[in-house]
Write a protein that holds these residues in place. Structure first.
Motif, PDB file in Angstrom:
ATOM      1  N   SER A 148       0.846  -1.198   0.000  1.00 24.94           N
ATOM      2  CA  SER A 148       0.000   0.000   0.000  1.00 24.94           C
ATOM      3  C   SER A 148       0.880   1.246   0.000  1.00 24.94           C
ATOM      4  O   SER A 148       2.081   1.176   0.290  1.00 24.94           O
ATOM      5  CB  SER A 148      -0.888   0.000   1.242  1.00 24.94           C
ATOM      6  N   PRO A 149       0.326   2.420  -0.331  1.00 26.99           N
ATOM      7  CA  PRO A 149       1.109   3.659  -0.250  1.00 26.99           C
ATOM      8  C   PRO A 149       1.707   3.893   1.132  1.00 26.99           C
ATOM      9  O   PRO A 149       2.832   4.389   1.240  1.00 26.99           O
ATOM     10  CB  PRO A 149       0.083   4.738  -0.615  1.00 26.99           C
ATOM     11  N   GLU A 150       0.990   3.517   2.204  1.00 29.52           N
ATOM     12  CA  GLU A 150       1.520   3.682   3.552  1.00 29.52           C
ATOM     13  C   GLU A 150       2.693   2.734   3.798  1.00 29.52           C
ATOM     14  O   GLU A 150       3.712   3.121   4.393  1.00 29.52           O
ATOM     15  CB  GLU A 150       0.406   3.432   4.578  1.00 29.52           C
ATOM     16  N   GLU A 151       2.571   1.494   3.342  1.00 31.36           N
ATOM     17  CA  GLU A 151       3.686   0.548   3.484  1.00 31.36           C
ATOM     18  C   GLU A 151       4.888   1.008   2.665  1.00 31.36           C
ATOM     19  O   GLU A 151       6.043   0.848   3.089  1.00 31.36           O
ATOM     20  CB  GLU A 151       3.235  -0.843   3.035  1.00 31.36           C
ATOM     21  N   LEU A 156      10.486   3.063   2.620  1.00 28.32           N
ATOM     22  CA  LEU A 156      11.467   4.058   2.184  1.00 28.32           C
ATOM     23  C   LEU A 156      12.117   4.759   3.372  1.00 28.32           C
ATOM     24  O   LEU A 156      13.301   5.128   3.315  1.00 28.32           O
ATOM     25  CB  LEU A 156      10.799   5.078   1.255  1.00 28.32           C
ATOM     26  N   GLU A 157      11.376   4.921   4.453  1.00 33.00           N
ATOM     27  CA  GLU A 157      11.901   5.629   5.621  1.00 33.00           C
ATOM     28  C   GLU A 157      12.946   4.827   6.388  1.00 33.00           C
ATOM     29  O   GLU A 157      13.757   5.397   7.121  1.00 33.00           O
ATOM     30  CB  GLU A 157      10.752   6.017   6.559  1.00 33.00           C
ATOM     31  N   ILE A 158      12.958   3.501   6.243  1.00 32.07           N
ATOM     32  CA  ILE A 158      13.917   2.704   7.016  1.00 32.07           C
ATOM     33  C   ILE A 158      15.323   2.768   6.424  1.00 32.07           C
ATOM     34  O   ILE A 158      16.290   2.346   7.059  1.00 32.07           O
ATOM     35  CB  ILE A 158      13.479   1.230   7.135  1.00 32.07           C
ATOM     36  N   ILE A 159      15.456   3.306   5.193  1.00 33.72           N
ATOM     37  CA  ILE A 159      16.770   3.405   4.558  1.00 33.72           C
ATOM     38  C   ILE A 159      17.336   4.793   4.808  1.00 33.72           C
ATOM     39  O   ILE A 159      16.796   5.793   4.341  1.00 33.72           O
ATOM     40  CB  ILE A 159      16.682   3.143   3.045  1.00 33.72           C
ATOM     41  N   SER A 256       9.543  -2.270  -6.551  1.00 36.83           N
ATOM     42  CA  SER A 256       9.750  -0.925  -7.095  1.00 36.83           C
ATOM     43  C   SER A 256       8.956   0.090  -6.285  1.00 36.83           C
ATOM     44  O   SER A 256       7.722   0.021  -6.225  1.00 36.83           O
ATOM     45  CB  SER A 256       9.308  -0.865  -8.569  1.00 36.83           C
ATOM     46  N   LEU A 257       9.668   1.043  -5.686  1.00 39.52           N
ATOM     47  CA  LEU A 257       9.033   2.058  -4.852  1.00 39.52           C
ATOM     48  C   LEU A 257       9.381   3.450  -5.359  1.00 39.52           C
ATOM     49  O   LEU A 257      10.458   3.674  -5.893  1.00 39.52           O
ATOM     50  CB  LEU A 257       9.492   1.908  -3.400  1.00 39.52           C
ATOM     51  N   GLY A 258       8.451   4.380  -5.171  1.00 39.08           N
ATOM     52  CA  GLY A 258       8.713   5.780  -5.498  1.00 39.08           C
ATOM     53  C   GLY A 258       8.321   6.192  -6.892  1.00 39.08           C
ATOM     54  O   GLY A 258       7.859   7.316  -7.101  1.00 39.08           O
ATOM     55  N   MET A 276       7.374  -2.962 -18.156  1.00 38.68           N
ATOM     56  CA  MET A 276       7.000  -1.865 -17.281  1.00 38.68           C
ATOM     57  C   MET A 276       6.839  -2.376 -15.849  1.00 38.68           C
ATOM     58  O   MET A 276       6.096  -3.325 -15.602  1.00 38.68           O
ATOM     59  CB  MET A 276       5.691  -1.222 -17.754  1.00 38.68           C
ATOM     60  N   LEU A 277       7.558  -1.739 -14.933  1.00 39.97           N
ATOM     61  CA  LEU A 277       7.435  -2.066 -13.515  1.00 39.97           C
ATOM     62  C   LEU A 277       6.715  -0.911 -12.828  1.00 39.97           C
ATOM     63  O   LEU A 277       7.317   0.116 -12.528  1.00 39.97           O
ATOM     64  CB  LEU A 277       8.821  -2.282 -12.893  1.00 39.97           C
ATOM     65  N   PRO A 278       5.420  -1.050 -12.582  1.00 39.80           N
ATOM     66  CA  PRO A 278       4.672   0.042 -11.960  1.00 39.80           C
ATOM     67  C   PRO A 278       5.160   0.325 -10.543  1.00 39.80           C
ATOM     68  O   PRO A 278       5.779  -0.524  -9.887  1.00 39.80           O
ATOM     69  CB  PRO A 278       3.226  -0.483 -11.948  1.00 39.80           C
ATOM     70  N   GLN A 279       4.873   1.511 -10.066  1.00 37.40           N
ATOM     71  CA  GLN A 279       5.186   1.867  -8.679  1.00 37.40           C
ATOM     72  C   GLN A 279       4.441   0.918  -7.735  1.00 37.40           C
ATOM     73  O   GLN A 279       3.282   0.589  -7.945  1.00 37.40           O
ATOM     74  CB  GLN A 279       4.765   3.309  -8.417  1.00 37.40           C
ATOM     75  N   ARG A 280       5.170   0.425  -6.714  1.00 37.30           N
ATOM     76  CA  ARG A 280       4.657  -0.513  -5.699  1.00 37.30           C
ATOM     77  C   ARG A 280       4.385  -1.908  -6.265  1.00 37.30           C
ATOM     78  O   ARG A 280       3.613  -2.682  -5.710  1.00 37.30           O
ATOM     79  CB  ARG A 280       3.400   0.036  -5.015  1.00 37.30           C
TER      80      ARG A 280
END
Length: 652
Positions: A148-151, A156-159, A256-258, A276-280
């Motif tokens: 999910s967008p929250e996950e 991303l925040e843990i890096i 893939s994130l971001g 194509m690798l979509p976001q999330r």
């Protein structure tokens, strides 16, 4: 107004209108010469729009809004990577209106202050084919919205990219992206992992939660224990590669994130699939897609993607009626892998470092070592690939032709390393003689009616001072030591009479010069390069260590030669470059005399044989400096030509 009629009225046009008309005609001629697009004078329902293409950075939405101002559009066709498009109107009157309105029209590119000017011409035929979705490589899956967008935000925040991560997280700043490792460090010096030195802390807790979800959903069969996090800014990428077989187990997954991205997959036989690798989304590679296909991300700021939402997730089609541009954003990938504890026994031995018995050669130190390396990785290879090599070498390079045609009538010219003789027939008023180390290439010269013989560039059997000119095109970079390269240049000088000139071409380390990419880097399309030279590394990406452990003897072990990934920039001056042999072009080898093709399996899933040629690519100024070290010569000219360093020298 028809184009030909406009020419008749050219005298009545203003200076600005004349200039516009000239550029329109120039665009028309360029399209015919380079693309085979035939423009017509009489009005039709279709136009070709020069400068209005995906290759210019024009999106479908932007161009459609421009052409729809002139009438009802039936179709807008935008070929990938081309600087032109086609528009088809429902009515011929609307097309004539667009012809008058759009010629010379300037539009500003989206997200840029750059403007481009459109030039249009009528066409009768428009290249539009109905396409079907391209199949994904076997074993490849793309799963949308796996988090999910929250996950996504929490992952991303843990890096923390600001910390000094050499310990504990092995953070590294690479040329094209930022990288951090967890569980085990992935070592870029040997493209493997140190199984006995796990990183403290293991994988982040949030990643363990995600992996448990993947196991439950059946996306993976075993839990990974290694994580590589890559952060890509727009314009950054990663070269085509295969994850080292001996380092990791079968399943590899990448989150893939971001931002979304297009990843390119290539089979050794030349087949290419843009995915194509979509976001999330989650990319799952197993089997053939993991072991045999290379995957990489082309460094660019825009991707060519489907314009419609109906297209299946994954592949990007070749439907020119449904392509547009997508501006890249900052993307972070989480790639999870399971460290392998035993040798790989996959079904692809030619690209498996665990099963392959051959090893890459070391950097030569002695003249004897250099001679042996050249014999195996130059001479024997060209004997095997001569037919295929000749088929790809038919167009003489313009500046070489210019040099030859500038010689006086009747000049005696030696082409040392003549290959298939493509320069031997350039100067009809010259007496040209070719020599080459490959008997099979010399035989091809004979079939063309040229005079050529087998000879070594280190010792050419031609009398000293007997030649008015010599050429050495793409030869000297195959000699493995500086001393042997110098000796080859000295041999050219020996053949020349006083005031005679030699032209020398060698491959350049700098394949991007003055902000321009060489033809070698540009030719990434499967149409030619995939058949000429394999895009991947037949040894398996990075399976060659830069330093090998001692073999138990007192022999000094020298660093191994790296294997280059074709159509990418060079990372080393001394390297092996793969040649992927096209089916049906290899001469029949005698029993037990085939020289190290790296694929000899009869398995239908195996790629064609791959041979490796040794190269020393020259850095800027290197060739000129070597030439200046020779006695009794003067460097007349030194220049760069499409990925090659070139020198014209004169014997004093």
């Amino acid at each position: 107004m028809e184009i030909d009629s406009a020419r008749k009225l050219n005298k009545k046009l203003s200076k600005t209108e004349k200039k516009l008309r000239q550029k329109q005609v120039k665009a028309r001629n360029t399209l015919l010469r380079h693309e085979g697009i035939v423009c017509v004078s009489s009005p039709t329902k279709s136009l070709v729009i020069a400068n209005g293409g995906l290759g210019n950075g024009v999106s479908r939405c932007q161009l459609l809004s421009v052409v729809e101002e002139c009438g009802s559009v039936e179709a807008l066709l935008m070929p990938p990577n081309k600087p032109y498009s086609f528009v088809k109107y429902e009515l011929i009157e609307d097309c004539k209106r667009a012809y008058d309105t759009l010629n010379g029209k300037e539009i500003m590119l989206e997200d840029s202050s750059q403007g481009i000017v459109l030039y249009v011409n009528f066409v009768e035929k428009v290249p539009w084919e109905v396409t079907t979705p391209t199949a994904l490589p076997p074993g490849l899956r793309v799963i949308e919205d796996v988090v999910s967008p929250e996950e996504e935000r929490r992952l991303l925040e843990i890096i923390d990219w600001t910390e000094d991560g050499v310990i504990p997280n092995a953070q590294k700043s690479l040329k094209h992206r930022r990288v951090k490792h967890f569980g085990y460090e992935f070592r870029y010096d040997n493209n493997n992992v140190d199984r006995d030195r796990p990183l403290p802390g293991g994988l982040p807790d949030l990643c363990n939660v995600f992996l448990a979800k993947c196991l439950k959903m059946g996306y993976i069969k075993q839990k990974p224990d290694q994580l590589t996090v890559n952060q890509y800014d727009p314009g950054q990428g990663i070269p085509p590669h295969i994850d080292t077989h001996s380092a990791f187990e079968d399943e590899i997954i990448s989150l893939s994130l971001g931002a979304k991205i297009v990843m390119d997959f290539k089979h050794p036989d030349g087949r290419a699939v843009a995915v194509m690798l979509p976001q999330r989304s989650l990319l799952v590679m197993s089997g053939e897609s993991r072991y045999l296909w290379t995957h990489g991300i082309t460094p660019r700021k825009f991707d060519i993607v489907q314009a419609s939402e109906e297209w299946p997730v994954g592949t990007v089609s070749a439907d020119i009626g449904d392509l547009t541009l997508n501006k890249r954003g900052k993307r972070t990938s989480f790639t999870f892998r399971k460290v392998r504890r035993s040798p790989c026994n996959c079904a692809y031995p030619s690209v498996c470092d665990s099963q392959r018995k051959d090893t890459a050669p070391s950097f030569p130190v002695t003249d004897s070592e250099a001679s042996k390396l050249e014999e195996k990785y130059v001479h024997e290879v060209y004997e095997e690939i001569a037919g295929h090599f000749s088929n790809t070498r038919h167009s003489p390079w313009p500046r070489v032709v210019e040099f030859l045609r500038g010689l006086p009538c009747g000049a005696v010219v030696a082409d040392v390393g003549c290959g298939n003789g493509k320069y031997l027939g350039v100067g009809k008023d010259l007496y040209m003689l070719g020599c080459d180390r490959s008997k099979n290439l010399v035989d091809i010269c004979g079939q063309k009616g040229f005079q050529a013989f087998v000879g070594d560039a280190l010792s050419v059997p031609i009398r000293s001072g007997s030649c008015d000119a010599c050429i050495s095109i793409a030869v000297i970079h195959h000699f493995a030591t500086a001393e042997r390269r110098l000796a080859t240049l000295g041999e050219l000088v020996r053949l020349l009479r006083p005031s005679g000139r030699a032209l020398i071409y060698v491959w350049a380390m700098e394949q991007e010069y003055n902000r321009q990419k060489s033809k070698y880097l540009k030719e990434k399309r499967a149409s030619r390069s995939a058949m000429e030279e394999t895009h991947g590394d037949a040894y398996g990406s990075g399976s060659l260590r830069s330093v090998h452990p001692n073999n138990g003897t007192n022999e000094v072990i020298h660093p191994k030669l790296p294997v280059h990934t074709n159509r990418t920039s060079f990372d080393s001056q001394d390297l092996l470059v793969p040649w992927h042999l096209k089916d049906g072009t290899k001469k029949k080898a005698e029993p037990n005399k085939s020289p190290q093709p790296l694929s000899n399996s009869a398995d239908s899933c195996e790629p064609s044989p791959v041979f490796h040629r040794y190269y020393h690519v020259f850095s800027e100024g290197e060739l000129e400096d070597v030439c200046k070290s020779l006695d009794c010569i003067k460097v007349v000219e030194s220049y760069y030509d499409q990925g090659n360093w070139c020198v014209v020298l004169e014997k004093q």
